[in-house]
Design a protein around this motif. Structure first.
Motif, PDB file in Angstrom:
ATOM      1  N   MET A  93      -7.154   2.767  -5.766  1.00 35.20           N
ATOM      2  CA  MET A  93      -7.361   2.494  -4.344  1.00 35.20           C
ATOM      3  C   MET A  93      -8.412   1.406  -4.151  1.00 35.20           C
ATOM      4  O   MET A  93      -8.235   0.482  -3.345  1.00 35.20           O
ATOM      5  CB  MET A  93      -7.814   3.771  -3.617  1.00 35.20           C
ATOM      6  N   LYS A  94      -9.520   1.517  -4.882  1.00 34.73           N
ATOM      7  CA  LYS A  94     -10.596   0.526  -4.758  1.00 34.73           C
ATOM      8  C   LYS A  94     -10.124  -0.847  -5.230  1.00 34.73           C
ATOM      9  O   LYS A  94     -10.446  -1.869  -4.613  1.00 34.73           O
ATOM     10  CB  LYS A  94     -11.820   0.971  -5.564  1.00 34.73           C
ATOM     11  N   LYS A  95      -9.358  -0.882  -6.310  1.00 36.44           N
ATOM     12  CA  LYS A  95      -8.813  -2.151  -6.792  1.00 36.44           C
ATOM     13  C   LYS A  95      -7.957  -2.804  -5.717  1.00 36.44           C
ATOM     14  O   LYS A  95      -8.014  -4.014  -5.501  1.00 36.44           O
ATOM     15  CB  LYS A  95      -7.960  -1.922  -8.050  1.00 36.44           C
ATOM     16  N   TYR A  96      -7.147  -1.981  -5.035  1.00 35.25           N
ATOM     17  CA  TYR A  96      -6.272  -2.505  -3.976  1.00 35.25           C
ATOM     18  C   TYR A  96      -7.116  -3.098  -2.843  1.00 35.25           C
ATOM     19  O   TYR A  96      -6.847  -4.212  -2.385  1.00 35.25           O
ATOM     20  CB  TYR A  96      -5.375  -1.391  -3.439  1.00 35.25           C
ATOM     21  N   ILE A  97      -8.118  -2.343  -2.391  1.00 35.43           N
ATOM     22  CA  ILE A  97      -8.978  -2.811  -1.299  1.00 35.43           C
ATOM     23  C   ILE A  97      -9.698  -4.093  -1.692  1.00 35.43           C
ATOM     24  O   ILE A  97      -9.757  -5.063  -0.917  1.00 35.43           O
ATOM     25  CB  ILE A  97      -9.997  -1.724  -0.899  1.00 35.43           C
TER      26      ILE A  97
ATOM     27  N   ILE B 114      -6.100   4.996   4.247  1.00 32.92           N
ATOM     28  CA  ILE B 114      -6.489   6.097   3.362  1.00 32.92           C
ATOM     29  C   ILE B 114      -7.267   5.551   2.167  1.00 32.92           C
ATOM     30  O   ILE B 114      -8.284   6.120   1.755  1.00 32.92           O
ATOM     31  CB  ILE B 114      -5.252   6.886   2.896  1.00 32.92           C
ATOM     32  N   PHE B 115      -6.793   4.433   1.621  1.00 33.95           N
ATOM     33  CA  PHE B 115      -7.522   3.790   0.510  1.00 33.95           C
ATOM     34  C   PHE B 115      -8.932   3.412   0.949  1.00 33.95           C
ATOM     35  O   PHE B 115      -9.903   3.619   0.217  1.00 33.95           O
ATOM     36  CB  PHE B 115      -6.783   2.533   0.042  1.00 33.95           C
ATOM     37  N   GLN B 116      -9.030   2.839   2.153  1.00 35.99           N
ATOM     38  CA  GLN B 116     -10.332   2.425   2.671  1.00 35.99           C
ATOM     39  C   GLN B 116     -11.234   3.636   2.864  1.00 35.99           C
ATOM     40  O   GLN B 116     -12.439   3.582   2.569  1.00 35.99           O
ATOM     41  CB  GLN B 116     -10.144   1.694   4.002  1.00 35.99           C
TER      42      GLN B 116
ATOM     43  N   SER C  15       0.829  -1.208   0.000  1.00 33.25           N
ATOM     44  CA  SER C  15       0.000   0.000   0.000  1.00 33.25           C
ATOM     45  C   SER C  15       0.864   1.258   0.000  1.00 33.25           C
ATOM     46  O   SER C  15       0.512   2.262  -0.625  1.00 33.25           O
ATOM     47  CB  SER C  15      -0.958   0.004   1.197  1.00 33.25           C
ATOM     48  N   LEU C  16       1.996   1.209   0.683  1.00 34.13           N
ATOM     49  CA  LEU C  16       2.907   2.357   0.701  1.00 34.13           C
ATOM     50  C   LEU C  16       3.457   2.628  -0.699  1.00 34.13           C
ATOM     51  O   LEU C  16       3.507   3.781  -1.147  1.00 34.13           O
ATOM     52  CB  LEU C  16       4.055   2.109   1.680  1.00 34.13           C
ATOM     53  N   ALA C  17       3.851   1.568  -1.402  1.00 33.11           N
ATOM     54  CA  ALA C  17       4.393   1.728  -2.758  1.00 33.11           C
ATOM     55  C   ALA C  17       3.341   2.293  -3.707  1.00 33.11           C
ATOM     56  O   ALA C  17       3.637   3.175  -4.532  1.00 33.11           O
ATOM     57  CB  ALA C  17       4.905   0.384  -3.272  1.00 33.11           C
ATOM     58  N   LEU C  18       2.110   1.813  -3.587  1.00 31.93           N
ATOM     59  CA  LEU C  18       1.038   2.309  -4.456  1.00 31.93           C
ATOM     60  C   LEU C  18       0.738   3.769  -4.148  1.00 31.93           C
ATOM     61  O   LEU C  18       0.620   4.593  -5.063  1.00 31.93           O
ATOM     62  CB  LEU C  18      -0.222   1.465  -4.280  1.00 31.93           C
ATOM     63  N   PHE C  19       0.612   4.099  -2.863  1.00 32.13           N
ATOM     64  CA  PHE C  19       0.321   5.483  -2.472  1.00 32.13           C
ATOM     65  C   PHE C  19       1.423   6.416  -2.968  1.00 32.13           C
ATOM     66  O   PHE C  19       1.149   7.508  -3.492  1.00 32.13           O
ATOM     67  CB  PHE C  19       0.191   5.561  -0.954  1.00 32.13           C
TER      68      PHE C  19
END
Length: 209
Positions: free
Chosen positions: A177-181, A135-137, A40-44
């Motif tokens: 973000m939604k894809k990640y969640i 944050i994604f959530q 999540s850190l890398a994506l953000f």
């Protein structure tokens, strides 16, 4: 090619470290690290670096006499019983939170929706620690939220003027973000299914004698 890769890595690492200072700045009980979840850190970080999340910073003057600010105190007293803010009464963090509310006084009174939320403008305020996947959530669960403001601990650097930060995702960032969640939820379901094969997690109700 090698130098270009190294340069990109250095940029990403600097942004990651900076995010660590912004998102997880309150040392003490419950202190977290952004590096606890590298995915999540890398994506953000990449969403920020490539302009899909607009990040800005704002300087402000910390008010040591914040308890004399009736409006900030009043808003805080209304919110605290509904939130985790009820912990920390008369501690340093309470004064920090009041200072954060003071900066947003012109935006009206916020409500609590899992986070401090200014409904009229769609802004969310976090005065504490928050991890990238949280944050994604947040943006996934609150599609009406437009911008996230984060107030790090203002006492990290001596003689430095305090600052707070905003993060505003584009629609493309929200989709990522939604894809990640969704992906993480699917992974969790898969693990649960594999672990629970042949195991009755919740016992069936037994008939009364």
């Amino acid at each position: 090619m090698g130098k270009e890769t190294n340069d990109k890595f250095e940029i990403m690492k600097k942004v990651m470290d900076r995010l660590g200072e912004i998102l997880c700045s309150y040392h003490g009980r419950g202190h977290q690290s952004v590096y606890i979840d590298l995915d999540s850190l890398a994506l953000f970080t990449s969403l920020i670096v490539y302009g899909q999340i607009k990040a800005e910073n704002y300087k402000y003057d910390y008010n040591d006499d914040i308890y004399e600010d009736e409006k900030a105190v009043s808003i805080y007293r209304k919110l605290a019983p509904q939130t985790r803010w009820r912990v920390g009464c008369r501690t340093q963090i309470e004064a920090v939170r009041m200072n954060a509310l003071r900066q947003f006084a012109a935006m009206g009174e916020p409500v609590y929706k899992g986070y401090i939320y200014y409904e009229d403008i769609g802004d969310v305020l976090v005065c504490g620690e928050i991890l990238p996947y949280e944050i994604f959530q947040l943006f996934t669960d609150m599609p009406e939220a437009k911008k996230l403001y984060i107030f790090p601990c203002p006492f990290r650097e001596e003689d430095a003027q305090p600052a707070y930060y905003s993060f505003e995702p584009m629609e493309s960032a929200r989709e990522e973000m939604k894809k990640y969640i969704d992906h993480k939820f699917e992974e969790m379901c898969q693990v649960v299914n594999e672990k629970s094969k042949g195991i009755n997690i919740i016992p069936e109700a037994q008939p009364l004698p």
